[in-house]
Scaffold this active site. Structure first.
Site, mmCIF file in Angstrom:
data_model
loop_
_atom_site.group_PDB
_atom_site.id
_atom_site.type_symbol
_atom_site.label_atom_id
_atom_site.label_comp_id
_atom_site.label_asym_id
_atom_site.label_seq_id
_atom_site.Cartn_x
_atom_site.Cartn_y
_atom_site.Cartn_z
ATOM 1 N N LYS A 20 0.857 -1.214 0.030
ATOM 2 C CA LYS A 20 -0.173 0.197 0.040
ATOM 3 C C LYS A 20 0.876 1.248 -0.144
ATOM 4 O O LYS A 20 0.632 2.246 -0.979
ATOM 5 C CB LYS A 20 -0.980 -0.064 1.228
ATOM 6 N N ASP B 213 -11.406 2.562 3.790
ATOM 7 C CA ASP B 213 -11.675 0.997 3.594
ATOM 8 C C ASP B 213 -13.112 0.915 3.289
ATOM 9 O O ASP B 213 -13.206 -0.287 2.644
ATOM 10 C CB ASP B 213 -11.305 0.579 4.898
ATOM 11 N N GLN C 20 -5.308 -1.524 9.907
ATOM 12 C CA GLN C 20 -5.365 -2.920 9.172
ATOM 13 C C GLN C 20 -5.533 -3.923 9.981
ATOM 14 O O GLN C 20 -5.129 -3.949 11.228
ATOM 15 C CB GLN C 20 -3.568 -2.938 8.859
HETATM 16 N N1 GUN Z 1 -6.927 -6.952 6.110
HETATM 17 C C1 GUN Z 1 -6.908 -7.726 4.709
HETATM 18 N N2 GUN Z 1 -7.604 -6.905 3.894
HETATM 19 C C2 GUN Z 1 -7.662 -5.658 4.514
HETATM 20 C C3 GUN Z 1 -8.282 -4.420 3.991
HETATM 21 O O1 GUN Z 1 -8.603 -4.102 2.880
HETATM 22 N N3 GUN Z 1 -8.350 -3.432 4.975
HETATM 23 C C4 GUN Z 1 -7.915 -3.382 6.289
HETATM 24 N N4 GUN Z 1 -8.020 -2.488 7.009
HETATM 25 N N5 GUN Z 1 -7.594 -4.653 6.706
HETATM 26 C C5 GUN Z 1 -7.176 -5.954 5.706
#
Ligand code: GUN
Length: 283
Positions: free
Chosen positions: A48, A117, A92
């Site tokens: 990311k 998200d 996350q």
């Molecule tokens: N864990 C796995 N995929 C995601 C996501 O898209 N966002 C977040 N915050 N955690 C994750």
């Protein structure tokens, strides 16, 4: 059957490229909050942040230790909500064991305008209305939709079968496909006669995280197969779909890695740009 390989990289690159001008003009900022040291999360976060870097998006990684309390995490969320320089942020997942039962509370604490998200009730709820209200859709389903669009795969009138009903992928993907006129069936681990249902799919999406569980006999000839599951087998990334065998019957199929994964990151960055635009127009 010769199949079309649905590579996510060119789609993600095109999407990222299309966002660069807005990023330069609007100068949004994305923050990733990590609690603990889950290795998969560390790898996702790295991707990311690297993508943010590649498009010139301001970003910050707030890394809290494994022993962080709920109060401490909530206080950080409060600060990020209040910080006018922060456009959007994510916490996350998964959280460390001690905080896992508090995920709903944590998500609820994020200002819906900054919830890039798209996991909170406000943004998820709006998605139910129509495509026009999918303002901050969760990144993975949004990436799947973008990929289908890029490869000109029609959705309207098709039977889409989704295996997996998570709040992050399965459920929002179902809504996005419904919004685009698909007939949608959502399966889960309790579904009886799973193969009978998956064989009806024109578009088969699997988001379980169980390596190679979608076998050739579960796929109709000519189906489009979207593999969203990711697991690690002997240190290597592996999808839900038995790729070699299923690609013999599918008309189009995503690889793992290199399929939906890059799209997820690009969609998150798009949400950050959208969030900035909406904050500026105070909608
Ligand atoms: N864990 C796995 N995929 C995601 C996501 O898209 N966002 C977040 N915050 N955690 C994750």
């Amino acid at each position: 059957m010769p199949h079309l390989l649905l590579s996510g990289r060119p789609v993600a690159d095109a999407l990222l490229e299309s966002l660069k001008a807005d990023i330069k003009k609007l100068d949004p900022k994305l923050v990733v909050v990590q609690v603990g040291d889950d290795p998969a999360s560390a790898s996702y976060i790295k991707q990311k942040l690297k993508s943010c870097e590649s498009v010139g998006l301001r970003h910050e990684h707030k890394h809290l230790n494994e022993k962080t309390t709920l109060d401490e995490l909530m206080s950080m969320i409060g600060e990020l909500n209040a910080d006018e320089d922060v456009t959007g942020f994510i916490v996350q997942l998964p959280l460390p064991k001690a905080l896992q039962s508090h995920v709903p509370e944590v998500i609820r604490a994020i200002d819906p305008k900054k919830d890039i998200d798209g996991f909170g009730a406000y943004n998820i709820g709006k998605m139910f209305l129509s495509v026009e209200f999918e303002h901050l859709p969760p990144a993975t389903p949004s990436g799947v939709i973008e990929m289908l669009k890029f490869y000109k795969i029609p959705i309207e009138g098709k039977h889409a079968v989704i295996v997996g009903r998570s709040n992050i992928v399965g459920k929002p993907l179902a809504i996005m496909l419904l919004n685009r006129g698909a007939t949608v069936t959502v399966c889960n681990s309790k579904t009886k006669n799973l193969a009978e249902i998956t064989r009806q799919a024109d578009i088969l999406c699997s988001a379980v995280g169980s390596p190679k569980m979608i076998t050739k006999d579960m796929v109709k000839a000519g189906a489009v197969v979207i593999d969203i599951g990711v697991s690690r087998v002997d240190g290597k990334l592996c999808g839900d779909v038995d790729f070699d065998a299923v690609s013999e019957v599918a008309s189009a199929i995503t690889p793992v890695p290199g399929g939906v994964g890059p799209m997820t990151v690009a969609s998150l960055i798009r949400n950050c740009v959208t969030a900035k635009k909406r904050q500026m127009s105070a909608e």
